[in-house]
Design an enzyme around this catalytic site. Sequence first.
Site, PDB file in Angstrom:
ATOM      1  N   HIS A   1       6.748   9.465 -27.094  1.00 29.71           N
ATOM      2  CA  HIS A   1       5.579  10.164 -26.550  1.00 29.71           C
ATOM      3  C   HIS A   1       5.529  11.613 -27.016  1.00 29.71           C
ATOM      4  CE1 HIS A   1       2.466  11.405 -23.786  1.00 29.71           C
ATOM      5  NE2 HIS A   1       3.264  12.335 -23.286  1.00 29.71           N
TER       6      HIS A   1
ATOM      7  N   ASN B   1      -2.797  18.417 -20.326  1.00 23.75           N
ATOM      8  CA  ASN B   1      -3.116  17.348 -21.255  1.00 23.75           C
ATOM      9  C   ASN B   1      -3.393  17.877 -22.660  1.00 23.75           C
ATOM     10  OD1 ASN B   1      -4.950  14.444 -21.531  1.00 23.75           O
ATOM     11  ND2 ASN B   1      -3.186  14.516 -20.214  1.00 23.75           N
TER      12      ASN B   1
ATOM     13  N   HIS C   1      -2.476  10.820 -27.471  1.00 21.13           N
ATOM     14  CA  HIS C   1      -2.489   9.504 -26.817  1.00 21.13           C
ATOM     15  C   HIS C   1      -3.206   8.466 -27.665  1.00 21.13           C
ATOM     16  CE1 HIS C   1      -1.630  10.255 -22.242  1.00 21.13           C
ATOM     17  NE2 HIS C   1      -0.529  10.021 -22.944  1.00 21.13           N
TER      18      HIS C   1
ATOM     19  N   HIS D   1      -2.863  15.841 -25.864  1.00 19.42           N
ATOM     20  CA  HIS D   1      -2.843  14.421 -25.502  1.00 19.42           C
ATOM     21  C   HIS D   1      -4.126  13.684 -25.871  1.00 19.42           C
ATOM     22  CE1 HIS D   1       0.668  15.738 -23.317  1.00 19.42           C
ATOM     23  NE2 HIS D   1       0.934  14.517 -22.921  1.00 19.42           N
TER      24      HIS D   1
ATOM     25  N   LYS E   1       4.838  23.221 -14.760  1.00 16.24           N
ATOM     26  CA  LYS E   1       4.098  21.990 -14.443  1.00 16.24           C
ATOM     27  C   LYS E   1       3.770  21.957 -12.956  1.00 16.24           C
ATOM     28  CE  LYS E   1       3.314  17.228 -14.571  1.00 16.24           C
ATOM     29  NZ  LYS E   1       3.434  15.941 -15.259  1.00 16.24           N
TER      30      LYS E   1
ATOM     31  N   GLU F   1      -6.286  16.299 -10.864  1.00 17.60           N
ATOM     32  CA  GLU F   1      -6.769  16.549 -12.233  1.00 17.60           C
ATOM     33  C   GLU F   1      -8.296  16.562 -12.288  1.00 17.60           C
ATOM     34  OE1 GLU F   1      -5.992  13.712 -15.499  1.00 17.60           O
ATOM     35  OE2 GLU F   1      -5.292  15.423 -16.681  1.00 17.60           O
TER      36      GLU F   1
ATOM     37  N   ARG G   1       0.814  -1.221   0.000  1.00 15.27           N
ATOM     38  CA  ARG G   1       0.000   0.000   0.000  1.00 15.27           C
ATOM     39  C   ARG G   1       0.849   1.273   0.000  1.00 15.27           C
ATOM     40  NH1 ARG G   1      -3.344  -2.936   3.613  1.00 15.27           N
ATOM     41  NH2 ARG G   1      -5.052  -3.922   2.455  1.00 15.27           N
TER      42      ARG G   1
ATOM     43  N   GLU H   1       7.032  18.561 -24.816  1.00 16.20           N
ATOM     44  CA  GLU H   1       6.281  18.843 -23.582  1.00 16.20           C
ATOM     45  C   GLU H   1       6.663  20.233 -23.060  1.00 16.20           C
ATOM     46  OE1 GLU H   1       3.860  16.938 -22.603  1.00 16.20           O
ATOM     47  OE2 GLU H   1       4.370  14.816 -22.589  1.00 16.20           O
TER      48      GLU H   1
ATOM     49  N   ARG I   1      -5.736  21.093 -13.833  1.00 10.13           N
ATOM     50  CA  ARG I   1      -4.596  20.258 -14.265  1.00 10.13           C
ATOM     51  C   ARG I   1      -4.804  19.694 -15.663  1.00 10.13           C
ATOM     52  NH1 ARG I   1      -1.068  15.597 -11.050  1.00 10.13           N
ATOM     53  NH2 ARG I   1       0.253  15.149 -12.835  1.00 10.13           N
TER      54      ARG I   1
ATOM     55  N   LYS J   1       1.575  11.689 -11.181  1.00 12.51           N
ATOM     56  CA  LYS J   1       0.868  10.710 -12.028  1.00 12.51           C
ATOM     57  C   LYS J   1       1.798   9.519 -12.237  1.00 12.51           C
ATOM     58  CE  LYS J   1      -2.555  13.224 -14.815  1.00 12.51           C
ATOM     59  NZ  LYS J   1      -2.927  13.612 -16.206  1.00 12.51           N
TER      60      LYS J   1
HETATM   61  N1  NAD Z   1       3.574  10.919 -15.278  1.00 18.28           N
HETATM   62  C1  NAD Z   1       3.575  11.995 -16.048  1.00 18.28           C
HETATM   63  O1  NAD Z   1       3.160  13.102 -15.654  1.00 18.28           O
HETATM   64  C2  NAD Z   1       4.129  11.872 -17.442  1.00 18.28           C
HETATM   65  C3  NAD Z   1       4.380  13.040 -18.177  1.00 18.28           C
HETATM   66  C4  NAD Z   1       4.882  12.905 -19.482  1.00 18.28           C
HETATM   67  C5  NAD Z   1       5.151  11.655 -20.016  1.00 18.28           C
HETATM   68  N2  NAD Z   1       4.918  10.551 -19.223  1.00 18.28           N
HETATM   69  C6  NAD Z   1       5.257   9.209 -19.729  1.00 18.28           C
HETATM   70  O2  NAD Z   1       6.677   9.172 -19.908  1.00 18.28           O
HETATM   71  C7  NAD Z   1       6.992   8.192 -20.912  1.00 18.28           C
HETATM   72  C8  NAD Z   1       7.996   8.782 -21.883  1.00 18.28           C
HETATM   73  O3  NAD Z   1       9.150   9.111 -21.111  1.00 18.28           O
HETATM   74  P1  NAD Z   1      10.556   9.311 -21.852  1.00 18.28           P
HETATM   75  O4  NAD Z   1      10.361  10.154 -23.050  1.00 18.28           O
HETATM   76  O5  NAD Z   1      11.521   9.737 -20.831  1.00 18.28           O
HETATM   77  O6  NAD Z   1      10.862   7.840 -22.410  1.00 18.28           O
HETATM   78  P2  NAD Z   1      11.729   6.641 -21.810  1.00 18.28           P
HETATM   79  O7  NAD Z   1      11.642   6.539 -20.341  1.00 18.28           O
HETATM   80  O8  NAD Z   1      11.347   5.464 -22.640  1.00 18.28           O
HETATM   81  O9  NAD Z   1      13.262   7.062 -22.192  1.00 18.28           O
HETATM   82  C9  NAD Z   1      13.560   7.204 -23.568  1.00 18.28           C
HETATM   83  C10 NAD Z   1      14.812   6.377 -23.938  1.00 18.28           C
HETATM   84  O10 NAD Z   1      15.966   7.054 -23.415  1.00 18.28           O
HETATM   85  C11 NAD Z   1      16.760   6.139 -22.647  1.00 18.28           C
HETATM   86  N3  NAD Z   1      17.425   6.950 -21.640  1.00 18.28           N
HETATM   87  C12 NAD Z   1      16.876   7.486 -20.527  1.00 18.28           C
HETATM   88  N4  NAD Z   1      17.761   8.307 -19.924  1.00 18.28           N
HETATM   89  C13 NAD Z   1      18.896   8.273 -20.672  1.00 18.28           C
HETATM   90  C14 NAD Z   1      20.156   8.913 -20.590  1.00 18.28           C
HETATM   91  N5  NAD Z   1      20.426   9.805 -19.630  1.00 18.28           N
HETATM   92  N6  NAD Z   1      21.089   8.636 -21.552  1.00 18.28           N
HETATM   93  C15 NAD Z   1      20.801   7.777 -22.548  1.00 18.28           C
HETATM   94  N7  NAD Z   1      19.623   7.152 -22.706  1.00 18.28           N
HETATM   95  C16 NAD Z   1      18.696   7.403 -21.765  1.00 18.28           C
HETATM   96  C17 NAD Z   1      15.782   5.117 -22.131  1.00 18.28           C
HETATM   97  O11 NAD Z   1      16.430   3.915 -21.813  1.00 18.28           O
HETATM   98  C18 NAD Z   1      14.845   4.978 -23.332  1.00 18.28           C
HETATM   99  O12 NAD Z   1      15.423   4.094 -24.281  1.00 18.28           O
HETATM  100  C19 NAD Z   1       5.674   7.804 -21.562  1.00 18.28           C
HETATM  101  O13 NAD Z   1       5.254   6.568 -21.066  1.00 18.28           O
HETATM  102  C20 NAD Z   1       4.711   8.894 -21.099  1.00 18.28           C
HETATM  103  O14 NAD Z   1       3.378   8.417 -21.019  1.00 18.28           O
HETATM  104  C21 NAD Z   1       4.419  10.625 -17.968  1.00 18.28           C
HETATM  105  O1  LIG Z   2       0.746  15.604 -15.536  1.00 13.70           O
HETATM  106  C1  LIG Z   2      -0.283  15.746 -16.238  1.00 13.70           C
HETATM  107  O2  LIG Z   2      -1.418  15.971 -15.790  1.00 13.70           O
HETATM  108  C2  LIG Z   2      -0.166  15.606 -17.709  1.00 13.70           C
HETATM  109  O3  LIG Z   2      -1.160  15.569 -18.433  1.00 13.70           O
HETATM  110  C3  LIG Z   2       1.222  15.520 -18.280  1.00 13.70           C
HETATM  111  C4  LIG Z   2       1.295  14.774 -19.612  1.00 13.70           C
HETATM  112  O4  LIG Z   2       2.365  15.332 -20.382  1.00 13.70           O
HETATM  113  C5  LIG Z   2       1.608  13.304 -19.414  1.00 13.70           C
HETATM  114  O5  LIG Z   2       1.825  12.672 -20.665  1.00 13.70           O
HETATM  115  C6  LIG Z   2       0.597  12.519 -18.589  1.00 13.70           C
HETATM  116  O6  LIG Z   2       1.076  11.239 -18.326  1.00 13.70           O
HETATM  117  C7  LIG Z   2      -0.704  12.363 -19.344  1.00 13.70           C
HETATM  118  O7  LIG Z   2      -1.666  12.066 -18.376  1.00 13.70           O
HETATM  119  P1  LIG Z   2      -2.886  11.073 -18.681  1.00 13.70           P
HETATM  120  O8  LIG Z   2      -3.741  11.281 -17.475  1.00 13.70           O
HETATM  121  O9  LIG Z   2      -3.513  11.557 -19.973  1.00 13.70           O
HETATM  122  O10 LIG Z   2      -2.345   9.709 -18.825  1.00 13.70           O
HETATM  123 ZN    ZN Z   3       2.744  13.937 -22.070  1.00 13.27          ZN
END
Ligand code: NAD
Ligand SMILES: O=C(O)C(=O)C[C@@H](O)[C@H](O)[C@H](O)COP(=O)(O)O
Ligand code: ZN
Length: 347
Positions: A248, A226, A233, A229, A208, A218, A106, A170, A222, A128
């Site tokens: 992404h 998006n 998405h 997206h 952000k 959200e 948990r 982003e 918030r 998130k």
């Molecule tokens: N939670 C949120 O608010 C939020 C916001 C935006 C995106 N996301 C999510 O994030 C993901 C995309 O993240 P991303 O673009 O970082 O992709 P990712 O985590 O897949 O990283 C991209 C690539 O870069 C490599 N890498 C990472 N750091 C490195 C470094 N310092 N040097 C060399 N290679 C490196 C990784 O191994 C991977 O191959 C998606 O799943 C998206 O939905 C979440």
């Molecule tokens: O943090 C947020 O809120 C965002 O929408 C940031 C986005 O860039 C990110 O890709 C997030 O993961 C999208 O949220 P989701 O709720 O559509 O999955």
């Molecule tokens: Zn995003």
Amino acid sequence: MIKELDKDFTSLNEYISQLNPSKIFILVDENTHNHCLPILLPNLETDAPFEVIEIEAGEENKNIGTATQLWEIFSEMEADRKSLLINLGGGVVTDLGGFVASTYKRGIRFINLPTTLLAMCDASIGGKTGIDHQYLKNVIGTFALPEAILFYPKFLDTLKFEELRSGFAEMLKHGLIADEKHWNDLISVEKIAPQFIEPFIQRSMEIKNEVVTKDFKEENVRKILNFGHTIGHAVESLFLKKGNLIPHGEAVALGMICETHLAFLCGLLDVDVSSVIISKIKRLFPYIDISEFKNAEIMDLMFNDKKNEDGNINFSLINGIGSCLYDQKVNAEQIILVLEFYKNMGD
Ligand SMILES: NC(=O)c1ccc[n+]([C@@H]2O[C@H](COP(=O)([O-])OP(=O)(O)OC[C@H]3O[C@@H](n4cnc5c(N)ncnc54)[C@H](O)[C@@H]3O)[C@@H](O)[C@H]2O)c1
Ligand SMILES: O=C(O)C(=O)C[C@@H](O)[C@H](O)[C@H](O)COP(=O)(O)O
Ligand SMILES: [Zn+2]
């Protein structure tokens, strides 16, 4: 708490000392294992035992199978509630690691050490967490804040150009939804490279964090984060389902082009403003051919968007550079017009 790491990672060691964990788990993927862990480990000062857990890199691994593997590793290693998870990676690691940490027993504490531009400016912030399931983006997850977000811009030096550019999308989004100066600064950079982007990382993180602080779960404002997206998405999911992944940020760039045109169709943006925005994004990002996807299958995915209410697709649409409205309802004809606009736009 968001802080830049100094070269000897003092603030990370201070947090670890404060949290006094029984055991530390460091989650990496194969790239951050090779490029980032050798920087972190020599600077890690703790008496707590630690284990490195490596997952395969890539969006296709942000799923229940990988999450299950991690829960099982925690159980086998008898992780307790005083354990600490350090997520050393991009958005896949911080989303997946945050989800696993926030659900194991948990919830155990975690710290995000983002290693991509996208994770630094976006994914590591705001709580998130989650995984994709049945190709639906982030459809399983939690809202769970890390103990700290510690970023080290030097990690960007080993990032591939396409990954850096993905994060830049982003950042552009942050400018479009909340800060015209940020947008103008970003579109004026000499080129997409760490030394030219680094001066703007902090502002993007602030934007952000300001939005998330107002509406953590959200339920209203918030949703502006998006922007791009709702369509982005849906397209990202279709490519994920095909096993032909797109970064992404590139999906978000496509979505921002489409949703900017949608804002114009809805009368929220003048044609000259929408044209400038679309042309700037087009110049920076590759054209993604979506002609193989029927408009209906793209829309079907949009009906699963988490911003929706009462079966309506809720868009977040900019009404100027630096301003965005959420819960914007549009009719199906306008969505079709926008998808056809993009499909006919070509490279
Ligand atoms: N939670 C949120 O608010 C939020 C916001 C935006 C995106 N996301 C999510 O994030 C993901 C995309 O993240 P991303 O673009 O970082 O992709 P990712 O985590 O897949 O990283 C991209 C690539 O870069 C490599 N890498 C990472 N750091 C490195 C470094 N310092 N040097 C060399 N290679 C490196 C990784 O191994 C991977 O191959 C998606 O799943 C998206 O939905 C979440
Ligand atoms: O943090 C947020 O809120 C965002 O929408 C940031 C986005 O860039 C990110 O890709 C997030 O993961 C999208 O949220 P989701 O709720 O559509 O999955
Ligand atoms: Zn995003």
